[in-house]
Design a protein around this motif. Sequence first.
Motif, PDB file in Angstrom:
ATOM      1  N   MET A  55       0.838  -1.202   0.000  1.00  0.00           N
ATOM      2  CA  MET A  55       0.000   0.000   0.000  1.00  0.00           C
ATOM      3  C   MET A  55       0.872   1.251   0.000  1.00  0.00           C
ATOM      4  SD  MET A  55      -3.258  -0.889   0.007  1.00  0.00           S
ATOM      5  CE  MET A  55      -4.230   0.355   0.865  1.00  0.00           C
ATOM      6  N   LYS A  56       1.958   1.233   0.768  1.00  0.00           N
ATOM      7  CA  LYS A  56       2.853   2.391   0.811  1.00  0.00           C
ATOM      8  C   LYS A  56       3.450   2.680  -0.561  1.00  0.00           C
ATOM      9  CE  LYS A  56       4.199   1.987   5.684  1.00  0.00           C
ATOM     10  NZ  LYS A  56       5.326   1.718   6.627  1.00  0.00           N
ATOM     11  N   GLN A  57       3.648   1.631  -1.352  1.00  0.00           N
ATOM     12  CA  GLN A  57       4.252   1.793  -2.670  1.00  0.00           C
ATOM     13  C   GLN A  57       3.225   2.142  -3.746  1.00  0.00           C
ATOM     14  OE1 GLN A  57       6.359  -1.896  -3.193  1.00  0.00           O
ATOM     15  NE2 GLN A  57       7.937  -1.373  -1.706  1.00  0.00           N
ATOM     16  N   GLY A  58       1.946   2.165  -3.384  1.00  0.00           N
ATOM     17  CA  GLY A  58       0.925   2.584  -4.324  1.00  0.00           C
ATOM     18  C   GLY A  58       0.079   1.475  -4.911  1.00  0.00           C
ATOM     19  N   PHE A  59       0.242   0.247  -4.421  1.00  0.00           N
ATOM     20  CA  PHE A  59      -0.596  -0.841  -4.896  1.00  0.00           C
ATOM     21  C   PHE A  59      -1.995  -0.746  -4.281  1.00  0.00           C
ATOM     22  CE2 PHE A  59       3.423  -2.398  -6.236  1.00  0.00           C
ATOM     23  CZ  PHE A  59       3.168  -3.285  -7.270  1.00  0.00           C
ATOM     24  N   GLY A  60      -2.956  -1.321  -4.999  1.00  0.00           N
ATOM     25  CA  GLY A  60      -4.333  -1.245  -4.539  1.00  0.00           C
ATOM     26  C   GLY A  60      -4.830  -2.491  -3.855  1.00  0.00           C
ATOM     27  N   ALA A  95      -4.891  -5.597   6.992  1.00  0.00           N
ATOM     28  CA  ALA A  95      -3.734  -4.771   6.659  1.00  0.00           C
ATOM     29  C   ALA A  95      -4.073  -3.699   5.631  1.00  0.00           C
ATOM     30  CB  ALA A  95      -2.606  -5.655   6.134  1.00  0.00           C
ATOM     31  N   LEU A  96      -5.040  -3.967   4.781  1.00  0.00           N
ATOM     32  CA  LEU A  96      -5.437  -3.009   3.754  1.00  0.00           C
ATOM     33  C   LEU A  96      -6.305  -1.882   4.305  1.00  0.00           C
ATOM     34  CD1 LEU A  96      -6.139  -5.627   0.977  1.00  0.00           C
ATOM     35  CD2 LEU A  96      -4.509  -3.754   0.758  1.00  0.00           C
ATOM     36  N   ALA A  97      -6.906  -2.103   5.448  1.00  0.00           N
ATOM     37  CA  ALA A  97      -7.763  -1.078   6.046  1.00  0.00           C
ATOM     38  C   ALA A  97      -6.914  -0.021   6.749  1.00  0.00           C
ATOM     39  CB  ALA A  97      -8.715  -1.724   7.045  1.00  0.00           C
ATOM     40  N   PRO A  98      -7.351   1.233   6.754  1.00  0.00           N
ATOM     41  CA  PRO A  98      -6.612   2.268   7.484  1.00  0.00           C
ATOM     42  C   PRO A  98      -6.469   1.910   8.955  1.00  0.00           C
ATOM     43  CG  PRO A  98      -8.253   3.261   6.047  1.00  0.00           C
ATOM     44  CD  PRO A  98      -8.523   1.783   6.038  1.00  0.00           C
ATOM     45  N   THR A  99      -5.328   2.222   9.537  1.00  0.00           N
ATOM     46  CA  THR A  99      -5.091   1.945  10.942  1.00  0.00           C
ATOM     47  C   THR A  99      -5.774   2.993  11.815  1.00  0.00           C
ATOM     48  OG1 THR A  99      -3.079   3.268  11.039  1.00  0.00           O
ATOM     49  CG2 THR A  99      -2.850   0.954  10.361  1.00  0.00           C
ATOM     50  N   THR A 100      -5.864   2.702  13.111  1.00  0.00           N
ATOM     51  CA  THR A 100      -6.426   3.671  14.052  1.00  0.00           C
ATOM     52  C   THR A 100      -5.633   4.969  14.030  1.00  0.00           C
ATOM     53  OG1 THR A 100      -7.204   1.869  15.468  1.00  0.00           O
ATOM     54  CG2 THR A 100      -7.031   4.053  16.463  1.00  0.00           C
ATOM     55  N   ALA A 101      -4.311   4.843  13.941  1.00  0.00           N
ATOM     56  CA  ALA A 101      -3.464   6.039  13.911  1.00  0.00           C
ATOM     57  C   ALA A 101      -3.694   6.846  12.642  1.00  0.00           C
ATOM     58  CB  ALA A 101      -1.997   5.631  14.012  1.00  0.00           C
TER      59      ALA A 101
END
Length: 278
Positions: A206-211, A227-233
Motif C-alpha cells: 500500500m505504501k508503494q501505491g498498490f491497490g 492490513a489493507l484497512a486504514p489503521t487507528t493512527a
Amino acid sequence: MDLNTLQTLLFVPANRPERYEKAMASGADAVIIDLEDAVPAAEKDGARNTLAGWLESRPAASVLVRINGTGSPWFNQDTILCRSSAIAAIVVPKAEDPGALSELANITDKPLLPFIESAQAFARLDDIASATGVVRLLFGKLDLAVDLGMDYPPPEGEPHDESPFLFARSQLVMHSRANGLAAPLDAVYTDIHDQQGLADYTRQSMKQGFGGVLLIHPKQVPPARAALAPTTAQIAWARRILEAERRVNGAVVAVRGNMVDAPVMARARRILQHIEAG
C-alpha cells in the motif's frame, strides 16, 4: 463486480472443484479460478470441463479465470470457456504482446487483468497498460525472478527481502496511473502460515501505491483485509488534518509541527473515504 475496487483476489486451482465454494465463501473480494500454473498439463482439459459445468450455475460476472498462455495448446479452448457470462474478467499470464491482449479482449468481450512477470513485459509496459480491454495490472514476482535470474525466493527461515523488486513495483504503479488504470495488485506472499509477514508485506504494498494483493489460501484473506484497512493512527491523523483544513478553509497550515497543504489534505480525505466505503 467492480474490478477497479478489488483489493483481495484469491486463487483456487481449477482441478480442485471441492475448493471452489470454500474460496467463494472466504471473504475475498474476488476469486480467480486458475487453469494455468496450478493445474498439471495432464489435467488441463478435465479441469476446464469441470469449471465449465460449475460456471453454468453461477451468477453473471461473479468470478475471474486465469487462462493458459497464448502460446499454449490449451489457449483456444480456454478462450471459448471465457465467453461464459459468469466470468467477470480474464486473468492473462505472462502477458507480453499488447496486440494479443487486444485480440483476446475483442474475441471474448471480457476485460483483462494481465500478469506482468518478465523483462519483455516491463519493456512494453506502457503499450500493455494501454491495450484494448486491459483494466488492471497484476505483478508476477516469482516468474520475474526466474526470468531475471534473481536469488529469490529465499530458503525457509530467511527474511523476504523485497528491495530488489522496488523498481519493478514502481513501474507498475506509475504506468497504471499514467494510463488511467486502477492501482495494480501485488504479487502473492508465499508463506501461507505467516500471517504477520503477510500483513507487513501488504502494508508495504500500500505504501508503494498498490491497490491490493493476490492470495493463495483462504487463511490469508483476514490478515490481508485487516492490513489493507486504514489503521487507528491513520484515521486519527486524517481527522486532525481535515479539522485543520476546515479551520483555515483549505489554506496551508501546521498541524503538530508538520506542514499540511493540499496534497496532504487529499490524502486525509482518501483515508476517511475508505472508511465510509468499507
